[in-house]
Structure formats: structure tokens, C-alpha cells
Design a protein around this motif. Sequence first.
Motif, short mmCIF file in Angstrom:
data_model
loop_
_atom_site.label_atom_id
_atom_site.label_comp_id
_atom_site.label_asym_id
_atom_site.label_seq_id
_atom_site.Cartn_x
_atom_site.Cartn_y
_atom_site.Cartn_z
N LEU A 1 0.82 -1.19 0.04
CA LEU A 1 0.01 0.02 0.16
C LEU A 1 1.02 1.19 -0.09
CD1 LEU A 1 -2.80 -1.18 2.55
CD2 LEU A 1 -3.01 -0.76 0.05
N GLN A 2 1.98 1.32 0.56
CA GLN A 2 2.87 2.35 0.80
C GLN A 2 3.60 2.66 -0.63
OE1 GLN A 2 3.55 4.39 3.56
NE2 GLN A 2 4.28 5.77 2.04
N ASP A 3 3.99 1.55 -1.40
CA ASP A 3 4.26 1.69 -2.64
C ASP A 3 3.26 2.34 -3.59
OD1 ASP A 3 6.43 -1.29 -2.41
OD2 ASP A 3 6.79 0.77 -1.83
N THR A 4 2.10 1.73 -3.40
CA THR A 4 1.02 2.32 -4.14
C THR A 4 0.68 3.73 -4.26
OG1 THR A 4 -0.03 0.05 -4.13
CG2 THR A 4 -1.59 1.86 -4.91
N LYS A 5 0.73 4.12 -2.70
CA LYS A 5 0.39 5.45 -2.37
C LYS A 5 1.71 6.26 -2.99
CE LYS A 5 0.21 8.60 1.66
NZ LYS A 5 1.19 9.43 1.32
N ASN A 6 2.94 6.03 -2.82
CA ASN A 6 3.79 6.68 -3.56
C ASN A 6 3.81 6.87 -4.96
OD1 ASN A 6 5.39 6.89 -0.78
ND2 ASN A 6 6.41 5.12 -1.08
N GLN A 7 3.48 5.98 -5.77
CA GLN A 7 3.04 5.98 -6.99
C GLN A 7 2.28 7.00 -7.40
OE1 GLN A 7 2.50 1.93 -8.55
NE2 GLN A 7 4.63 1.24 -8.17
N LEU A 8 0.96 6.86 -6.51
CA LEU A 8 -0.30 7.75 -6.83
C LEU A 8 0.22 9.09 -6.47
CD1 LEU A 8 -2.78 5.72 -5.48
CD2 LEU A 8 -2.44 6.20 -7.80
N ASP A 9 1.12 9.32 -5.64
CA ASP A 9 1.66 10.85 -5.18
C ASP A 9 2.43 11.29 -6.26
OD1 ASP A 9 2.43 10.04 -1.64
OD2 ASP A 9 0.54 10.82 -2.60
N LYS A 10 3.34 10.49 -6.81
CA LYS A 10 4.07 10.93 -8.02
C LYS A 10 3.13 11.12 -9.27
CE LYS A 10 8.38 8.34 -6.76
NZ LYS A 10 9.37 7.17 -7.30
N ARG A 11 2.14 10.38 -9.49
CA ARG A 11 1.19 10.70 -10.31
C ARG A 11 0.36 11.99 -10.14
NH1 ARG A 11 0.35 10.58 -15.76
NH2 ARG A 11 -1.86 10.27 -16.27
N VAL A 12 0.10 12.21 -9.09
CA VAL A 12 -0.66 13.36 -8.65
C VAL A 12 0.47 14.67 -9.05
CG1 VAL A 12 -1.48 14.87 -6.83
CG2 VAL A 12 -2.30 12.53 -7.05
N GLN A 13 1.60 14.51 -8.50
CA GLN A 13 2.62 15.47 -8.69
C GLN A 13 2.67 15.89 -10.23
OE1 GLN A 13 6.35 14.96 -6.89
NE2 GLN A 13 7.22 16.89 -7.57
N SER A 14 2.91 14.70 -10.93
CA SER A 14 3.17 14.90 -12.34
C SER A 14 1.88 15.78 -13.11
CB SER A 14 3.34 13.44 -13.16
OG SER A 14 3.36 13.51 -14.50
N LEU A 15 0.60 15.17 -12.67
CA LEU A 15 -0.62 15.44 -13.32
C LEU A 15 -0.84 17.22 -12.72
CD1 LEU A 15 -3.23 12.79 -12.73
CD2 LEU A 15 -2.17 13.62 -14.70
N ASN A 16 -0.24 17.72 -11.49
CA ASN A 16 -0.39 18.97 -11.20
C ASN A 16 0.57 19.71 -11.87
OD1 ASN A 16 -2.31 18.96 -9.15
ND2 ASN A 16 -0.97 18.27 -7.63
N GLU A 17 1.89 19.35 -12.48
CA GLU A 17 2.54 19.98 -13.14
C GLU A 17 2.02 20.14 -14.47
OE1 GLU A 17 6.71 18.48 -10.74
OE2 GLU A 17 6.25 17.77 -12.99
N ALA A 18 1.50 19.00 -15.06
CA ALA A 18 0.84 19.02 -16.49
C ALA A 18 -0.13 20.14 -16.33
CB ALA A 18 0.46 17.88 -16.84
N LYS A 19 -1.06 20.18 -15.42
CA LYS A 19 -2.18 21.23 -15.27
C LYS A 19 -1.55 22.49 -15.15
CE LYS A 19 -5.91 22.59 -12.18
NZ LYS A 19 -6.61 22.35 -11.14
N VAL A 20 -0.64 22.95 -14.53
CA VAL A 20 0.27 24.02 -14.55
C VAL A 20 0.77 24.59 -15.85
CG1 VAL A 20 1.88 25.61 -13.59
CG2 VAL A 20 0.65 24.04 -11.88
#
Length: 418
Positions: free
Chosen positions: A171-190
Motif C-alpha cells: 500500500l505504501q508503494d501504491t501511495k508513493n506511485q499515486l503521489d508521484k502521479r498526482v505531482q506529475s498531473l499537477n505539473e501538467a495542469k500548470v
Amino acid sequence: MYGLTLIAILTITGGAIAYIGDKLGTKVGKKKLSIFGLRPKHTSIIVTIITGILITASTIGVLALVSQDVRTALFGMEALAKQLSTLNQEVTGKNAELATSRAALEAKNAEYTALTLKVKDTAERLSAITEELSAVMAQRDRTARELQQTQADYAVARGDLGKAQQAINTLQDTKNQLDKRVQSLNEAKVTLQEDVDRLNQLTTRLGQGIQVVREGSIIYRAGEVLSTVILPGGESKSDTERALAEAIYDTNQHVIDRLGIEDRSLNVLWIAQADFDKVATTLAKIPQDAIVRITANGNTVYGEPVIGQINLFPNNRIYAKGETVQMAVIDLGSKTEQPEEAVMSFLRKVNVTAVNKGILPDPIQGTVGAMNGAEFYDTVNKVKRYNKGKVMITATAKEDTYAVGPLKIEMHIQGGAE
């Protein structure tokens, strides 16, 4: 009715000449008269020919005498043909400029349409990424809750530590991957938001450019004075044309300065040759100095040539130095008469009187002169010194003033007026 009368006159005149010629021929034939030693038969033929010539000449003469169109057709056709050729050339030039402007407008519209489609596509991509971001964030939140629940289960069920630890790590790995995905999507959104903002700004500027092409920024209004000069009258035609051409050249340079054009050899001021010739001819005939005022013939948009019009006025002296221009009595005892309003109303009357007298007003503002603020309020303060009663205001010319203006006045205040 006029045509019938003319036809009747021509018919009667031709018939009379033919009758007289016939009688003369008959008389010559009977008496066997001879001209220049010719035989009587040949002499009769010559009389008949002369009669025909007189009929034709009288017909043309009567038509030319009573009809301007006939005189024009006989003597002025070449001048009309030249004028028609000049006007056709001007029309051709205007059509070419119109075609160029239309092509520029179509290019701007095409560019504007392409940018609009690009903005729409980018906005749709931003919307899709925003939806995906919302879904990922919701999944991350669910994973975080599951992680907390797993950690709670781990605290309760220590016996199954290996399994719980593996679940936690997963679950921690999944959370880390999702955090990275969220960060990438936020950068793409900006990044996409910046692209949308940039494209919106570009679209706005392009829309403003198209508006300028469609409507234009007016540089000169119709009737606005481009220049005013005093030229001598009664000179030779060549000297007059040279002086008038210099005035037009100076005006052209002034327009170039106004437009900020670096190439000073451009002809941005267009004067019709017919107007130039008419003014030059008139100026050469008058025996006094004249005012030559060049004005804009219509509203001129930036990027278009200035179509000018030449106006000619006699430069007569309107007021001598010290001559009274206007007089008026102000009743300060009346509640409706305020000093500032009274003085302003008096100045308006001065302007109307000067215009009626013959001073040329500004075509746009309609004024013949100006009074600075210090002089105006000095006059108002002098009027205010008389708290009650009637005050005489007199405006006189400061100097000899001609039709070209401007009118400079002196204000005189006198109390106790009746």
C-alpha cells in the motif's frame, strides 16, 4: 418645348437660306452672270454650293450658341477625355488598395480561426486531465484510508506481522506511485494552464488587430485643418503653382511627422490635380493675398493616405488694433447672472460675432481664438469687484486681425453701466 423651338428656328433659317440661294442661282442663270470669268452654269453651281455651306455653318453656329453641350463636344472633348483618364487611374489605385486591405483581413481571420481551434483543443485536454486528477486524488485518499485501516489492523493483529507488513509495503508503494502521479498531473495542469493563458492573450491581441483592420484608428477627422498659409495673389501662373506646390509639400512633411514615418519621400497627402489647377488659377487672378487652407476631405484611418482638399479665402483685415469686437452689460444684482457664466457667455458671443464678421473658425471646434485661464479668471475677478449693479464688458482687438486669425482680445470692465 425648347427643343421644338430650336428645330423650328433651324428649319426656318435653312429654308430661308436655301430659298435665297435658289433665287440667286435662278437669277444668275437667267441673266447669265459670271464670277471669276466662269461660265454662267458653273457660276450657278458655285452659288448653290455657297448656299449649302451657309446652311451648314448657320446650323452649327446656332447649336453652338444655344447649347453648352454642343460647344463642349466641338471644343472641349479632349480636356474631358484627359480628366476621365485621370479619374480612372485614381479609381484603379483605390481598388488595388481595397483588395490589399481585404487580403490582409482574410489572413487575420484565418489566423484567428486557427488559434481559436487550438485554444478549444487545449481547454478540452485540460478538462480531461483535471477529471483524471480528481479520480487519482480520490483513489489516493481511498488508499490512504486503507493504509490507516491496515496499520490499525497491524496494531491489533501482531501475530500476522509478515502479512500485514507486506500489505503495508504494498500500500505504501501504491501511495508513493499515486503521489508521484498526482505531482506529475499537477505539473501538467500548470503547464496547460499557462498555455491556455498565453493563447487567450494571443487571441485577444489578434482580435484587436482584426478590429483595427476592420475599423482603423482615425488619425485625421473630416474637415480637420492640416495646414494654413498665406500666399500672394496676382502672381504669374508658374510662380503661383510653385508656391502652392511648396505649401502642399510642407503639409505632406507635417503629416509624415504626425504618422511617425521614417521615409520622408513618401507622398502620404493626396490632392486631386483638378483641385490644384482650380485653386492655382483662382489665386493667380485675385489682386490680394489669400488664405490657403488644406483640410482632410474625410476621416483618415492609420495606414491610409490622407485625402486633402484645398480651400481658398481672401485675407481681408477684419479688425483694426483697438477696435471694439463686442460689448455687453451684466446685471450683478440678478440672481441668475453669475460672474463666471456671464463672462463665458460673453466670450461665446465674441466668437460668434468674429465668425460672422469674417474670421475663419476652426472647422472642428468652431473657435477663432483662445483665452488662457489666467486672463479668464482675471476678468472674472474684476467683474466680482462690483457686488451689485450693472457692469459693462467690452472686448477690443489687441492688434490688427485678418481673416486668417487668430483673434486676440483685451477685456475692459466698467462699473455703473446703465
